[in-house]
Write an enzyme that holds these catalytic residues in place. Structure first.
Site, PDB file in Angstrom:
ATOM      1  N   GLY A  45     -42.828 -53.866 -15.617  1.00  0.00           N
ATOM      2  CA  GLY A  45     -42.009 -54.441 -14.545  1.00  0.00           C
ATOM      3  C   GLY A  45     -41.867 -53.505 -13.357  1.00  0.00           C
ATOM      4  N   CYS A  46     -41.664 -52.235 -13.643  1.00  0.00           N
ATOM      5  CA  CYS A  46     -41.493 -51.242 -12.574  1.00  0.00           C
ATOM      6  C   CYS A  46     -42.792 -51.058 -11.797  1.00  0.00           C
ATOM      7  CB  CYS A  46     -41.018 -49.915 -13.155  1.00  0.00           C
ATOM      8  SG  CYS A  46     -39.419 -50.081 -13.988  1.00  0.00           S
ATOM      9  N   THR A  47     -43.920 -51.109 -12.506  1.00  0.00           N
ATOM     10  CA  THR A  47     -45.222 -50.993 -11.853  1.00  0.00           C
ATOM     11  C   THR A  47     -45.458 -52.200 -10.949  1.00  0.00           C
ATOM     12  OG1 THR A  47     -46.089 -49.689 -13.685  1.00  0.00           O
ATOM     13  CG2 THR A  47     -47.704 -50.753 -12.255  1.00  0.00           C
TER      14      THR A  47
END
Length: 150
Positions: A45-47
């Site tokens: 998700g952060c990527t």
């Protein structure tokens, strides 16, 4: 969770990025600043979120925005994340959570039935005068730039 709202003065934060360079709110006076908090570098998700911001970076620059990512990862993890995905913006390694706590994005979370404390994925858009213009707590990781650049 976060008590900061639109119209509030942004916290006068100070943090160190992946290269050991200090960043403060004052460094961004006269520019719009997007401070996006994410749970952990190099997770799916952060990527997706950071890559969406990267892919729209020229649009941000054209509209006088600077971007600053923040997580509790160490400098080495942030550097690896930044280099791997070629992010054109700094990532603060906020291991002591001073910036995270100043913005009020640390607190209880639930994942797969377990409760734990962690970073709530939240983005703050700060205007040229250091005032919070928008708080985005329902971040769409793959369409985050569109949420900011309406």
């Amino acid at each position: 969770m976060t008590t900061l709202q639109k119209g509030d003065k942004a916290p006068n934060f100070s943090g160190i990025d992946q290269d050991g360079k200090a960043h403060t709110l004052a460094d961004y006076a006269g520019k719009k600043l997007v401070v996006f908090f994410y749970p952990k570098a190099s997770t799916p998700g952060c990527t997706a979120e950071a890559c969406d911001l990267r892919d729209n970076f020229e649009r941000f620059k054209a509209n006088n925005y600077e971007l600053l990512g923040v997580s509790a990862d160490n400098q080495k993890a942030q550097l690896k994340f930044k280099d791997k995905y070629e992010f054109p913006f700094p990532l603060l390694a906020d291991e002591d959570k001073s910036v995270i706590n100043a913005f009020g994005v640390w607190g209880p979370k639930k994942f797969m039935g377990k409760e734990y404390d962690g970073i709530h994925r939240t983005t703050f858009v700060i205007d040229e005068n250091g005032v919070i213009d928008e708080v985005i707590s329902q971040v769409k990781t793959k369409e985050h730039a569109a949420q900011i650049l309406k």
